[in-house]
Design an enzyme around this catalytic site. Sequence first.
Site, PDB file in Angstrom:
ATOM      1  N   ASP A   1      -6.709  -7.101  -8.961  1.00  0.00           N
ATOM      2  CA  ASP A   1      -6.383  -8.413  -8.409  1.00  0.00           C
ATOM      3  C   ASP A   1      -5.970  -9.383  -9.509  1.00  0.00           C
ATOM      4  O   ASP A   1      -6.357  -9.240 -10.673  1.00  0.00           O
ATOM      5  CB  ASP A   1      -7.554  -8.981  -7.605  1.00  0.00           C
ATOM      6  CG  ASP A   1      -8.831  -9.123  -8.423  1.00  0.00           C
ATOM      7  OD1 ASP A   1      -9.143  -8.198  -9.203  1.00  0.00           O
ATOM      8  OD2 ASP A   1      -9.522 -10.156  -8.279  1.00  0.00           O
TER       9      ASP A   1
ATOM     10  N   GLU B   1     -12.300  -9.149  -8.951  1.00  0.00           N
ATOM     11  CA  GLU B   1     -12.824  -9.680 -10.204  1.00  0.00           C
ATOM     12  C   GLU B   1     -12.483 -11.150 -10.366  1.00  0.00           C
ATOM     13  O   GLU B   1     -13.286 -11.933 -10.857  1.00  0.00           O
ATOM     14  CB  GLU B   1     -12.266  -8.883 -11.389  1.00  0.00           C
ATOM     15  CG  GLU B   1     -13.012  -9.113 -12.698  1.00  0.00           C
ATOM     16  CD  GLU B   1     -12.494 -10.305 -13.506  1.00  0.00           C
ATOM     17  OE1 GLU B   1     -13.173 -10.716 -14.461  1.00  0.00           O
ATOM     18  OE2 GLU B   1     -11.408 -10.824 -13.190  1.00  0.00           O
ATOM     19  N   GLU B   2     -11.271 -11.528  -9.938  1.00  0.00           N
ATOM     20  CA  GLU B   2     -10.835 -12.915 -10.086  1.00  0.00           C
ATOM     21  C   GLU B   2     -11.402 -13.820  -8.991  1.00  0.00           C
ATOM     22  O   GLU B   2     -11.256 -15.042  -9.074  1.00  0.00           O
ATOM     23  CB  GLU B   2      -9.306 -13.001 -10.056  1.00  0.00           C
ATOM     24  CG  GLU B   2      -8.597 -12.211 -11.146  1.00  0.00           C
ATOM     25  CD  GLU B   2      -8.751 -12.816 -12.528  1.00  0.00           C
ATOM     26  OE1 GLU B   2      -9.545 -13.773 -12.677  1.00  0.00           O
ATOM     27  OE2 GLU B   2      -8.091 -12.328 -13.458  1.00  0.00           O
TER      28      GLU B   2
END
Length: 377
Positions: free
Chosen positions: A70, A135-136
């Site tokens: 991502d 993750e973001e």
Amino acid sequence: MPSDATLRLTEQLIACRSVTPDDGGCMSIIGKRLQRIGFECETINRGGVSNLWARRGIASPLFCFAGHTDVVPSGPLAQWTSDPFQPSQRDGFLFGRGAADMKASLAAFVTASEAFVAARPQHSGSIAFLLTSDEEGDAVDGTVAVTEALAARGETIDFCIVGEPTAVTRLGDTIKNGRRGSLSGKLTVRGVQGHIAYPHLAKNPIHCAAPVIAELAVSVWDQGNEFFPPTTWQISNIHGGTGAGNVIPGHVEIDFNFRFATVSTPEELKAKVGDILARHGVDYELVWTLGARPFLTGRGALVDASRAAIRAETGVEAELSTSGGTSDGRFIADICPQLIEIGPVNASIHKIDECVEIAALPQLSAIYRRILEQLLP
């Protein structure tokens, strides 16, 4: 392995519109490449987040490449020189959202593994990929979901490289061998609201909080260690007042955060803050949020192999660093004793016209391949 193989795969991945938590098809591209060289792929999805666990081999030690597909939103499209999801080459750089963070690393993981397996099909140990599309974003259904699933079935990792962009000025100059922990607090100091002209009939919570803030700001929490700077305490927001100029507020809210080293624990930091509050006798409420525990990989097989690989490919002597924010390494560290982060230059990440140096792409792949050769002979 052709020198431009990593470039081509990076371009393919950039073209996937994988704005968090959407994978955008990246894992399908990567999974098919890995299956062709003998990886078994498993999806461990949760909460609308795509997660991939791929493994080649069953023997120990287990070496894992970890990362995220991502990316953050592009921001104003009009400010980009070229479409953020149409990879573009200019002046020796590849531009596109996620170019540096971290699709170049993902591509280099794949091409390094392909080259390594082609040369050593009967290599010792096992290789794994741990990829997430969260993750973001909130990072609650991504890497942590995979590590929990692995832990539940008793599966551990011996060595792990996270492909976060770690270089400062040139590829290989910095290895992240740990990250600080993050502990946040929301402190509400209560007073008594009243007319500002009659302070004896009120109790100003901002005045009550001021000496507490002053002491917290100058307190020494620890001395750090060889790898970590001393723990720091910082205020991020203060909210007080009713909006009127003639009213003493009834409470003030203070948001703060510790970035803490491995020499302190969350419990110790909470206790010290509690002692300061008690000493000043304020009426308060405090809600804590532990965002991440610190982790650290000292000098050893993984660090030594990585520094040697970087030296061989770039001539650079990599420095060890624990600076910066948190990463998904904090979740993997629970099941992996040796974990570091190595990736491209981070100067453009999350910015307009994010880019990665094209010449660095085959070098990054070669660094990863050399590390595999040293740890899985």
